[in-house]
Write a protein that holds these residues in place. Sequence first.
Motif, mmCIF file in Angstrom:
data_model
loop_
_atom_site.group_PDB
_atom_site.id
_atom_site.type_symbol
_atom_site.label_atom_id
_atom_site.label_comp_id
_atom_site.label_asym_id
_atom_site.label_seq_id
_atom_site.Cartn_x
_atom_site.Cartn_y
_atom_site.Cartn_z
ATOM 1 N N MET A 203 0.861 -1.175 0.000
ATOM 2 C CA MET A 203 0.000 0.000 0.000
ATOM 3 C C MET A 203 0.905 1.235 0.000
ATOM 4 N N THR A 204 1.085 1.824 -1.165
ATOM 5 C CA THR A 204 2.075 2.890 -1.322
ATOM 6 C C THR A 204 1.423 4.219 -1.654
ATOM 7 N N ALA A 205 1.758 5.249 -0.864
ATOM 8 C CA ALA A 205 1.333 6.602 -1.216
ATOM 9 C C ALA A 205 2.092 7.012 -2.459
ATOM 10 N N LEU A 206 1.389 7.424 -3.493
ATOM 11 C CA LEU A 206 2.013 7.686 -4.788
ATOM 12 C C LEU A 206 3.059 8.797 -4.694
ATOM 13 N N PRO A 207 4.284 8.517 -5.155
ATOM 14 C CA PRO A 207 5.303 9.571 -5.201
ATOM 15 C C PRO A 207 5.099 10.451 -6.427
ATOM 16 N N LYS A 208 5.800 11.556 -6.480
ATOM 17 C CA LYS A 208 5.661 12.461 -7.613
ATOM 18 C C LYS A 208 6.350 11.893 -8.853
ATOM 19 N N GLY A 209 6.020 12.464 -10.000
ATOM 20 C CA GLY A 209 6.653 12.055 -11.252
ATOM 21 C C GLY A 209 6.350 10.620 -11.623
ATOM 22 N N ASN A 210 7.371 9.942 -12.127
ATOM 23 C CA ASN A 210 7.233 8.551 -12.553
ATOM 24 C C ASN A 210 7.790 7.565 -11.521
ATOM 25 N N GLY A 211 7.902 8.002 -10.281
ATOM 26 C CA GLY A 211 8.506 7.171 -9.253
ATOM 27 C C GLY A 211 7.798 5.857 -9.019
ATOM 28 N N PHE A 212 6.483 5.830 -9.184
ATOM 29 C CA PHE A 212 5.752 4.594 -8.920
ATOM 30 C C PHE A 212 6.095 3.515 -9.937
ATOM 31 N N GLU A 213 6.529 3.917 -11.125
ATOM 32 C CA GLU A 213 6.945 2.942 -12.126
ATOM 33 C C GLU A 213 8.122 2.122 -11.607
ATOM 34 N N THR B 134 2.716 -9.283 -4.378
ATOM 35 C CA THR B 134 1.533 -9.910 -4.964
ATOM 36 C C THR B 134 0.543 -8.891 -5.510
ATOM 37 N N ALA B 135 0.385 -7.770 -4.800
ATOM 38 C CA ALA B 135 -0.573 -6.750 -5.218
ATOM 39 C C ALA B 135 -0.071 -5.368 -4.829
ATOM 40 N N PHE B 136 -0.364 -4.398 -5.691
ATOM 41 C CA PHE B 136 -0.037 -3.002 -5.429
ATOM 42 C C PHE B 136 -1.329 -2.221 -5.211
ATOM 43 N N MET B 137 -1.366 -1.481 -4.118
ATOM 44 C CA MET B 137 -2.506 -0.629 -3.821
ATOM 45 C C MET B 137 -2.011 0.819 -3.757
ATOM 46 N N PRO B 138 -1.961 1.509 -4.907
ATOM 47 C CA PRO B 138 -1.518 2.907 -4.899
ATOM 48 C C PRO B 138 -2.540 3.788 -4.194
ATOM 49 N N THR B 139 -2.067 4.625 -3.269
ATOM 50 C CA THR B 139 -2.990 5.426 -2.477
ATOM 51 C C THR B 139 -2.699 6.918 -2.614
ATOM 52 N N ILE B 140 -3.732 7.692 -2.397
ATOM 53 C CA ILE B 140 -3.646 9.157 -2.409
ATOM 54 C C ILE B 140 -3.649 9.610 -0.951
ATOM 55 N N SER B 141 -2.507 10.074 -0.475
ATOM 56 C CA SER B 141 -2.401 10.536 0.908
ATOM 57 C C SER B 141 -2.568 12.051 0.971
#
Length: 242
Positions: free
Chosen positions: A77-87, A99-106
């Motif tokens: 469960m990752t708070a989305l970083p700026k730019g293309n960091g989540f890639e 197993t699973a990615f849960m991108p979150t808006i903090s």
Amino acid sequence: MVYRLVIDPAQQQNEQIHLTSQQQHYLSRVLRLREGDRFVAMDGRGKSWIARLVGMSAQIIEPLSESTELPIAVTLMTALPKGNGFEEIVRCCTELGTTAFMPTISDRTLLNPSTNKLERWRKIATEAAEQSERQIVPVVLDPIDFAKALIEVDDLETDRYICVTRIEANHLLTHLREKPPKNNLVIATGPEGGWTEAEVKGAIAAGFAPVSLGRRILRAITAPIVAVSVVAASVEQPITNQ
């Protein structure tokens, strides 16, 4: 070297795999495979086969028995970083066994991802799973507000940890050694600037234990990679020479 290709389960019928035009182009033009050449086809859900390229399709030769997955399911469960960091997070953490990615808006998230971003993240997960010889392709869920994400996992029977900084907390590895996870594990990592106090309190109220990843302050991109590395090192059986 045997190349790997993720297929949709519906493409496999009896002993044949019906390839899409894009897959045909990838195998013949990008990988330079010729008629009769072999590759590994995987359905992204745990099944894989040795297959042979035959015209515009592929013939299954034999099922492939592999075991490269972690013994537990890990949801990041990752708070989305700026730019293309989540890639980078998706690519590296797929290789490590997520197993699973849960991108979150903090509260401190600056990125407002588009549909194209989500499609790209899923493509990266597929490519990373192929490259790292996994049996499954991790699920990349739609981005969700952090408060809603806490509710989503509230009904799950799973150990839960939130990575924090500047707060007294035991290291994640200490927790994993004292209480080895049985089946499922959720780890939350924060954005640039870290979680807000309210977010940490909300996570603790939802059953998350606060944990440290060390004495140094890690980047929002580095923290999830370190966290999954610690989990993998803790739960994976060492490879021994027979």
